[in-house]
Design a protein around this motif. Structure first.
Motif, PDB file in Angstrom:
ATOM      1  N   ILE A 199       2.809  -7.043  -4.277  1.00  0.00           N
ATOM      2  CA  ILE A 199       2.773  -5.699  -4.856  1.00  0.00           C
ATOM      3  C   ILE A 199       4.187  -5.119  -4.810  1.00  0.00           C
ATOM      4  CG2 ILE A 199       1.737  -3.388  -4.740  1.00  0.00           C
ATOM      5  CD1 ILE A 199      -0.235  -5.643  -5.344  1.00  0.00           C
ATOM      6  N   PRO A 200       4.706  -4.600  -5.877  1.00  0.00           N
ATOM      7  CA  PRO A 200       6.064  -4.037  -5.893  1.00  0.00           C
ATOM      8  C   PRO A 200       6.211  -2.914  -4.857  1.00  0.00           C
ATOM      9  CG  PRO A 200       5.247  -4.279  -8.137  1.00  0.00           C
ATOM     10  CD  PRO A 200       4.089  -4.554  -7.216  1.00  0.00           C
ATOM     11  N   ASP A 201       7.458  -2.715  -4.409  1.00  0.00           N
ATOM     12  CA  ASP A 201       7.726  -1.728  -3.365  1.00  0.00           C
ATOM     13  C   ASP A 201       7.438  -0.282  -3.823  1.00  0.00           C
ATOM     14  OD1 ASP A 201       8.509  -3.762  -1.768  1.00  0.00           O
ATOM     15  OD2 ASP A 201      10.662  -3.537  -2.191  1.00  0.00           O
ATOM     16  N   TYR A 202       7.606  -0.002  -5.121  1.00  0.00           N
ATOM     17  CA  TYR A 202       7.421   1.394  -5.570  1.00  0.00           C
ATOM     18  C   TYR A 202       5.946   1.756  -5.761  1.00  0.00           C
ATOM     19  CZ  TYR A 202       7.094  -0.740 -10.274  1.00  0.00           C
ATOM     20  OH  TYR A 202       6.741  -1.510 -11.364  1.00  0.00           O
ATOM     21  N   TYR A 203       5.052   0.805  -5.473  1.00  0.00           N
ATOM     22  CA  TYR A 203       3.617   1.085  -5.478  1.00  0.00           C
ATOM     23  C   TYR A 203       3.238   1.637  -4.112  1.00  0.00           C
ATOM     24  CZ  TYR A 203       2.295  -1.005  -9.980  1.00  0.00           C
ATOM     25  OH  TYR A 203       2.140  -1.264 -11.315  1.00  0.00           O
ATOM     26  N   VAL A 204       2.662   2.819  -4.092  1.00  0.00           N
ATOM     27  CA  VAL A 204       2.269   3.460  -2.837  1.00  0.00           C
ATOM     28  C   VAL A 204       0.755   3.436  -2.736  1.00  0.00           C
ATOM     29  CG1 VAL A 204       2.323   5.581  -1.485  1.00  0.00           C
ATOM     30  CG2 VAL A 204       4.291   4.960  -2.925  1.00  0.00           C
ATOM     31  N   ARG A 205       0.275   2.820  -1.569  1.00  0.00           N
ATOM     32  CA  ARG A 205      -1.173   2.721  -1.384  1.00  0.00           C
ATOM     33  C   ARG A 205      -1.765   4.117  -1.215  1.00  0.00           C
ATOM     34  NH1 ARG A 205      -1.229  -0.621   2.354  1.00  0.00           N
ATOM     35  NH2 ARG A 205      -1.878  -2.527   1.292  1.00  0.00           N
ATOM     36  N   LYS A 206      -2.855   4.375  -1.941  1.00  0.00           N
ATOM     37  CA  LYS A 206      -3.515   5.672  -1.916  1.00  0.00           C
ATOM     38  C   LYS A 206      -4.902   5.596  -1.303  1.00  0.00           C
ATOM     39  CE  LYS A 206      -3.591   9.757  -4.860  1.00  0.00           C
ATOM     40  NZ  LYS A 206      -3.357  10.296  -6.215  1.00  0.00           N
ATOM     41  N   GLU A 259      -7.600  -2.332  -3.856  1.00  0.00           N
ATOM     42  CA  GLU A 259      -6.697  -1.302  -3.339  1.00  0.00           C
ATOM     43  C   GLU A 259      -6.286  -0.390  -4.519  1.00  0.00           C
ATOM     44  OE1 GLU A 259      -5.799  -0.862  -0.269  1.00  0.00           O
ATOM     45  OE2 GLU A 259      -6.569  -2.708   0.641  1.00  0.00           O
ATOM     46  N   ARG A 260      -6.095   0.877  -4.198  1.00  0.00           N
ATOM     47  CA  ARG A 260      -5.647   1.824  -5.219  1.00  0.00           C
ATOM     48  C   ARG A 260      -4.247   2.326  -4.867  1.00  0.00           C
ATOM     49  NH1 ARG A 260     -11.316   5.260  -6.134  1.00  0.00           N
ATOM     50  NH2 ARG A 260     -12.378   3.627  -7.356  1.00  0.00           N
ATOM     51  N   TYR A 261      -3.391   2.282  -5.919  1.00  0.00           N
ATOM     52  CA  TYR A 261      -1.981   2.643  -5.719  1.00  0.00           C
ATOM     53  C   TYR A 261      -1.563   3.724  -6.736  1.00  0.00           C
ATOM     54  CZ  TYR A 261      -1.780  -1.819  -3.214  1.00  0.00           C
ATOM     55  OH  TYR A 261      -2.000  -2.861  -2.369  1.00  0.00           O
ATOM     56  N   ILE A 262      -0.446   4.327  -6.396  1.00  0.00           N
ATOM     57  CA  ILE A 262       0.163   5.277  -7.332  1.00  0.00           C
ATOM     58  C   ILE A 262       1.655   4.989  -7.399  1.00  0.00           C
ATOM     59  CG2 ILE A 262       0.657   7.087  -5.617  1.00  0.00           C
ATOM     60  CD1 ILE A 262      -0.164   9.117  -7.790  1.00  0.00           C
ATOM     61  N   THR A 263       2.229   5.204  -8.555  1.00  0.00           N
ATOM     62  CA  THR A 263       3.664   5.005  -8.751  1.00  0.00           C
ATOM     63  C   THR A 263       4.307   6.359  -9.083  1.00  0.00           C
ATOM     64  OG1 THR A 263       3.502   4.655 -11.128  1.00  0.00           O
ATOM     65  CG2 THR A 263       3.207   2.714  -9.701  1.00  0.00           C
ATOM     66  N   PRO A 264       5.614   6.488  -8.902  1.00  0.00           N
ATOM     67  CA  PRO A 264       6.277   7.758  -9.250  1.00  0.00           C
ATOM     68  C   PRO A 264       6.012   8.187 -10.704  1.00  0.00           C
ATOM     69  CG  PRO A 264       7.749   6.397  -7.966  1.00  0.00           C
ATOM     70  CD  PRO A 264       6.543   5.552  -8.260  1.00  0.00           C
ATOM     71  N   GLU A 265       5.975   7.198 -11.613  1.00  0.00           N
ATOM     72  CA  GLU A 265       5.769   7.536 -13.022  1.00  0.00           C
ATOM     73  C   GLU A 265       4.353   8.050 -13.255  1.00  0.00           C
ATOM     74  OE1 GLU A 265       6.543   5.621 -17.459  1.00  0.00           O
ATOM     75  OE2 GLU A 265       6.594   4.326 -15.680  1.00  0.00           O
ATOM     76  N   LEU A 266       3.385   7.419 -12.594  1.00  0.00           N
ATOM     77  CA  LEU A 266       2.004   7.857 -12.753  1.00  0.00           C
ATOM     78  C   LEU A 266       1.788   9.229 -12.100  1.00  0.00           C
ATOM     79  CD1 LEU A 266      -0.777   7.119 -13.840  1.00  0.00           C
ATOM     80  CD2 LEU A 266      -1.285   6.010 -11.643  1.00  0.00           C
ATOM     81  N   LYS A 267       2.466   9.430 -10.936  1.00  0.00           N
ATOM     82  CA  LYS A 267       2.353  10.721 -10.254  1.00  0.00           C
ATOM     83  C   LYS A 267       2.957  11.834 -11.124  1.00  0.00           C
ATOM     84  CE  LYS A 267       1.408  13.456  -6.820  1.00  0.00           C
ATOM     85  NZ  LYS A 267       0.002  13.789  -6.500  1.00  0.00           N
TER      86      LYS A 267
END
Length: 857
Positions: free
Chosen positions: A479-486, A493-501
């Motif tokens: 999983i890329p580093d800029y993916y943040v587990r939510k 697993e559910r993640y969010i990225t800066p662009e999606l946020k």
């Protein structure tokens, strides 16, 4: 909240307070009682801290303008108290304050003021025996001023009040003189709201006013400077906005205009008719062919204050003639003017912050056709039209801004959005795109991330966690580093990225942000236009003048008017003149034209005799109206005319009393005559009708003769004097300056027919009984009047003793054959003009009357 309300109400005790509560403006206590009565609102109650509920009513804030307009037109002042912070973000009680006050003289709502009429607010101030008056129309940016000695206030000031009809008046330092002003307003301008201005003796109001107007214009207003400044101070305080659009200052200058007092304007029906005060049946109604509201307002002012200098009149005549002679130019001008909105008042709403999206569209469409108007006028030959064309600017910067910034069909109110054009603001375009294409954006982002990471995923959304990328545990790729587990699930697993946020923030707040940004951009456009307002006002005023000249030309062409020549010989000579109002509304017969000659050699005073209803008053009004038209620059309804401009037109026509002030018809007549004799000069035109008729015959005749003698000896004005006292025709034998004229009448037995022609000579009687017969008075009454008249003439006017009626013994044949009603009817009918059916019907009724009179059944 009620405590806050009471604190705000303390600031505006004499105003109805519109107190903003959520989506409503609420009113309480006496304000609620007044508003519920005047606006027909439901009166409710609200807890206010005491046992009894506080009276309360309200109106929706988005439709408040209509209610405010109704209250202001009834003479009330309205204070608007707004919420000064977002209730969602406020801690405790929402802050509120009065943002503006709306009064009868400062209202700028779009439909609150008649489009072709000015709405003036006035100010009175007295200083060292000089009374000053300022008048301002805040919707157009115009300011007028005048001053006079306080001792002649009733003559000068009251005329100004009557002509300009302010809807609101403030005053300072007036002392006892204000009592007379209040009394005049009470009886003549009852709807005018009056307020005392709390003048500060330490403030230099004149200096404050100086910056608003061109230096050369303000320099002339030395005595009136403080008055103008007070009015500006009051208007600025009430409107709570910049009022720099008020930049036109004009002197009500009697040396450069024809003065028509209020009574004469009313008698001649120049802008208001005498029946209901409306414009139907007025000279304004006849001449107003204007295509714009700006032109309509100016034409009204032209008619109320015509020109006096031959050079000024000639310039207008040249322009009118240019339009009359060139039909294509006239039609093209109409086509362009018809597409120009009232942007003079739109500019005021831009300045005061009350402009709507629809206003800006109207301004844009108006600016769009100005180049076409300039092209049309480029072919004109009149100097005035060339001058006005040079003053027209196309305002390309403003037009370009409005084209780029405002949609073709924007929303009605800015708070609902849909106003700013796509492409004007990248930030707004992005927000709109997100709001409109959020699903497509998410799909595009999902595909982009799949391609970029090589991981199978899908985008989802929950109210609790918002937007996320869901990746199943089956995907073993890193999983890329800029993916943040939510959130962690059993199988994924559910993640969010800066662009999606960032997208989530934008999409969830897009509607609110979109409305706020549109409001900000709309305000930016308004502020950019503000810098161009003075130049655009000059263009609007030039368009108004062009429209007035076009209107006069259309009236001249449509009604067969001719251009009168102007002379300096103190002569008025009109051949085959027609009354412009009466000839328009005359349906069943042709208007009979008449000539007039007035000069100081042998036609200074015309004594006009003849019966009532024969046309004396029409003839005299006609002369006055045609002179006024000529001095406006208009053509006149005549075969030809030569007119020397007069300085004033005075009229004393008709019978009226003033019940409110307890003045009788005769007293009103004498006061008007007194005013005329006091102010008329040798350059004036006097129209005097039936002077002295409100008293006894000998008193009236004495007054009438004395008035003529006074005019002849002291004033030397050009005078038309109509009278029933045919004894006055003998005055022409004593002076070569007096000429007798009469109305031609055709007599046939006891009947007369009016020929409507004014001919040289005098009437030897008044024809009163003939007119009474035409009016349908009973024949027995008329016969008795004949007997009384004969006795009066024999006795030199001495009263005739009443005689008991003689009742002869009834004859088997009824009344004497030669005095019976049957014979009277038979003699009164014109048999040759009757149809067979009418003759049979008449004979049947005659026989019926004969049987009843003889007692035969």
């Amino acid at each position: 909240m009620m405590q806050q309300y009471m604190e705000v109400k303390e600031q505006c005790q004499d105003k109805i307070l519109f107190f903003r509560l959520g989506d409503f403006y609420e009113m309480f206590f006496d304000d609620a009682l007044t508003a519920s009565r005047e606006l027909d609102l439901t009166l409710t109650g609200r807890a206010g801290g005491n046992k009894e509920k506080v009276p309360m009513c309200g109106v929706p804030f988005h439709s408040a303008d209509t209610y405010i307009e109704r209250l202001v037109h009834k003479g009330y002042k309205v204070a608007i108290c707004e919420q000064m912070e977002d209730p969602k973000l406020a801690k405790g009680l929402v802050k509120r304050k009065i943002i503006k006050v709306i009064t009868p003289g400062t209202i700028t709502l779009e439909n609150a003021v008649a489009s072709k009429q000015n709405n003036y607010i006035g100010c009175l101030n007295e200083k060292e025996g000089i009374l000053s008056m300022a008048l301002m129309d805040v919707t157009t940016g115009e300011c007028l001023w005048a001053d006079c000695a306080a001792s002649v206030m009733e003559d000068s000031l009251f005329d100004i009040l009557a002509v300009y009809e302010p809807s609101e008046l403030i005053y300072a330092h007036m002392g006892k003189d204000m009592d007379a002003v209040r009394e005049y307003l009470r009886s003549h301008l009852a709807q005018c709201t009056v307020t005392e201005f709390p003048a500060d003796d330490n403030v230099d109001y004149s200096e404050q006013a100086r910056s608003y107007f061109p230096p050369e214009d303000f320099a002339a207003a030395t005595a009136a400077g403080d008055c103008i400044g007070m009015l500006l101070d009051y208007v600025s305080d009430v409107m709570q906005s910049d009022i720099s659009h008020i930049n036109s200052l004009e002197h009500i200058d009697n040396d450069r205009r024809l003065v028509v007092d209020a009574a004469s304007l009313r008698h001649l029906e120049i802008t208001q008719n005498v029946r209901d005060g409306g414009r139907r049946g007025t000279l304004l109604d006849v001449l107003d062919k204007t295509q714009t509201a700006m032109g309509g307002r100016l034409l009204r002012k032209w008619l109320e204050a015509p020109l006096i200098r031959i050079a000024d009149i000639t310039r207008r005549q040249d322009a009118v003639e240019d339009f009359v002679l060139h039909e294509i130019m006239r039609q093209d001008t109409a086509d362009v003017l018809n597409r120009i909105y009232d942007f003079e008042r739109i500019l005021t709403r831009i300045e005061t912050g009350t402009v709507s999206p629809k206003d800006l569209v109207a301004l844009r469409e108006s600016l769009a056709v100005i180049p076409q108007l300039k092209n049309v006028l480029a072919g004109a030959s009149a100097d005035l039209l060339h001058n006005l064309n040079d003053r027209l600017q196309t305002h390309d910067d403003v037009y370009d801004l409005l084209c780029r910034g405002i949609k073709d069909e924007p929303g009605l109110v800015i708070r609902n959005g849909g106003v700013i054009r796509d492409g004007f603001s990248p930030e707004l375009d992005e927000i709109r795109s997100i709001a409109a294409n959020s699903h497509a954006f998410l799909q595009e982002l999902e595909e982009k991330e799949k391609e970029k990471t090589g991981i199978k995923m899908k985008i989802g959304y929950t109210k609790v966690f918002g937007y996320y990328f869901e990746i199943s545990h089956a995907n073993t790729k890193p999983i890329p580093d800029y993916y943040v587990r939510k959130q962690t699930l059993v199988n994924a697993e559910r993640y969010i990225t800066p662009e999606l946020k960032e997208f989530e923030v934008k999409v969830l707040t897009s509607q609110e942000r979109m409305l706020a940004l549109e409001y900000k951009l709309f305000g930016d456009i308004r502020r950019q236009i503000q810098g161009h307002i003075p130049a655009m006002q000059a263009t609007a005023r030039a368009i108004a003048r062009i429209d007035c000249l076009y209107s006069l030309a259309c009236a001249a062409y449509d009604n067969r008017y001719v251009r009168p020549s102007l002379n300096t010989k103190a002569t008025i000579s009109i051949k085959d003149g027609r009354h412009p109002i009466i000839e328009k509304y005359l349906k069943d017969e042709l208007f009979v034209p008449n000539d007039v000659t007035l000069n100081h050699e042998d036609h200074e005073i015309l004594v006009i005799t003849g019966p009532n209803m024969a046309g004396k008053s029409t003839y005299m009004r006609q002369v006055a109206v045609l002179v006024l038209m000529a001095q406006v620059g208009s053509f006149i309804p005549a075969k030809e005319g030569s007119i020397c401009p007069v300085d004033r037109i005075f009229t004393r026509i008709g019978a009226s009393d003033d019940i409110l002030t307890g003045q009788s018809t005769f007293m009103m007549e004498m006061k008007e005559v007194s005013y005329i004799l006091k102010h008329a000069t040798s350059r004036s035109l006097l129209i005097l009708d039936e002077i002295g008729r409100g008293t006894s015959t000998f008193d009236g005749m004495s007054i009438a003769r004395a008035v003529i003698e006074y005019c002849l000896k002291h004033i030397h004005a050009l005078t038309l004097f109509a009278t029933h006292y045919h004894e006055l025709i003998a005055m022409a034998d004593d002076s070569p300056k007096i000429k007798n004229y009469t109305v031609a009448v055709k007599e046939r037995g006891k009947n007369i027919k009016f020929l409507r022609r004014i001919i040289p000579g005098g009437a030897d009687r008044s024809y009163g009984l003939h007119v009474a017969r035409l009016a349908g008075l009973p024949e027995s009454l008329l016969k008795r009047a004949d007997v009384i008249l004969e006795d009066l003439e024999k006795n030199g006017g001495a009263p005739v003793p009443a005689k008991a009626p003689v009742n002869p013994a009834p004859s088997p044949m009824g009344d004497n054959l030669f005095s019976s009603p049957v014979i009277d009817k038979l003699l009164s009918v014109d048999v040759s003009s009757m149809t067979p059916i009418e003759a049979i019907s008449f004979l049947y009724n005659l026989q019926k009357d004969a049987k009843e009179g003889s007692g035969i059944q």
